[in-house]
Motif scaffolding. Structure first.
Motif, PDB file in Angstrom:
ATOM      1  N   LYS A  36       5.570   2.698   6.854  1.00  0.00           N
ATOM      2  CA  LYS A  36       4.206   3.036   6.416  1.00  0.00           C
ATOM      3  C   LYS A  36       3.989   2.592   4.981  1.00  0.00           C
ATOM      4  O   LYS A  36       2.948   2.035   4.641  1.00  0.00           O
ATOM      5  CB  LYS A  36       3.968   4.545   6.542  1.00  0.00           C
ATOM      6  N   GLN A  37       4.988   2.819   4.136  1.00  0.00           N
ATOM      7  CA  GLN A  37       4.897   2.406   2.730  1.00  0.00           C
ATOM      8  C   GLN A  37       4.809   0.881   2.620  1.00  0.00           C
ATOM      9  O   GLN A  37       4.058   0.354   1.788  1.00  0.00           O
ATOM     10  CB  GLN A  37       6.102   2.931   1.939  1.00  0.00           C
ATOM     11  N   ALA A  38       5.542   0.160   3.471  1.00  0.00           N
ATOM     12  CA  ALA A  38       5.484  -1.303   3.463  1.00  0.00           C
ATOM     13  C   ALA A  38       4.086  -1.794   3.828  1.00  0.00           C
ATOM     14  O   ALA A  38       3.577  -2.751   3.231  1.00  0.00           O
ATOM     15  CB  ALA A  38       6.515  -1.872   4.437  1.00  0.00           C
ATOM     16  N   MET A  39       3.432  -1.115   4.779  1.00  0.00           N
ATOM     17  CA  MET A  39       2.071  -1.505   5.165  1.00  0.00           C
ATOM     18  C   MET A  39       1.077  -1.205   4.041  1.00  0.00           C
ATOM     19  O   MET A  39       0.179  -2.011   3.772  1.00  0.00           O
ATOM     20  CB  MET A  39       1.658  -0.794   6.454  1.00  0.00           C
ATOM     21  N   VAL A  40       1.255  -0.081   3.369  1.00  0.00           N
ATOM     22  CA  VAL A  40       0.382   0.273   2.243  1.00  0.00           C
ATOM     23  C   VAL A  40       0.516  -0.767   1.131  1.00  0.00           C
ATOM     24  O   VAL A  40      -0.480  -1.210   0.548  1.00  0.00           O
ATOM     25  CB  VAL A  40       0.713   1.693   1.722  1.00  0.00           C
ATOM     26  N   GLU A  41       1.744  -1.195   0.856  1.00  0.00           N
ATOM     27  CA  GLU A  41       1.978  -2.212  -0.182  1.00  0.00           C
ATOM     28  C   GLU A  41       1.309  -3.541   0.184  1.00  0.00           C
ATOM     29  O   GLU A  41       0.748  -4.212  -0.678  1.00  0.00           O
ATOM     30  CB  GLU A  41       3.482  -2.427  -0.399  1.00  0.00           C
TER      31      GLU A  41
END
Length: 123
Positions: A36-41
């Protein structure tokens, strides 16, 4: 006695057990906080570089879908470097002459860059 450049079998098995599974769907990635954090980045970087703009949905045009692609980037020693999510367009759904008329990729050849640098140095 070991041969130069070889590793013990136990070390090979240990590395083989440390496989990082990349999600196959958005639902799988959404369930994991790291992905999820990778997608937000990825969304933040797209907004920062202004690579896309949200527009009204056209009524007389076909919409091109998007898809998330996930990769686990590793260091040379096999350890996890970072999780990378990339939002890509499903360009394969387009048809030449119907959805687009021309292609354009703003990429300069190395020879062109060398020529420009040489001309700038000369002037």
């Amino acid at each position: 006695m070991s041969v130069k450049g070889t590793r013990p079998l136990a070390e090979i098995y240990e590395r083989a057990q440390v496989a990082i599974l990349e999600p196959c769907s958005f639902e799988e990635a959404e369930a994991d906080e790291g992905w999820k954090q990778a997608m937000v980045e990825e969304i933040k970087m797209s907004q920062k570089s202004q690579t896309w703009e949200l527009v009204e949905r056209p009524t007389n045009r076909k919409i091109i879908g998007v898809k998330w692609v996930y990769r686990a980037k590793q260091n040379a020693d096999g350890s996890l470097n970072k999780l990378k999510g990339r939002l890509v367009v499903k360009g394969f759904s387009q048809r030449y002459g119907l959805d687009y008329m021309e292609t354009f990729a703003p990429v300069a050849k190395l020879d062109t860059i060398r020529l420009l640098v040489a001309l700038a140095a000369q002037k």
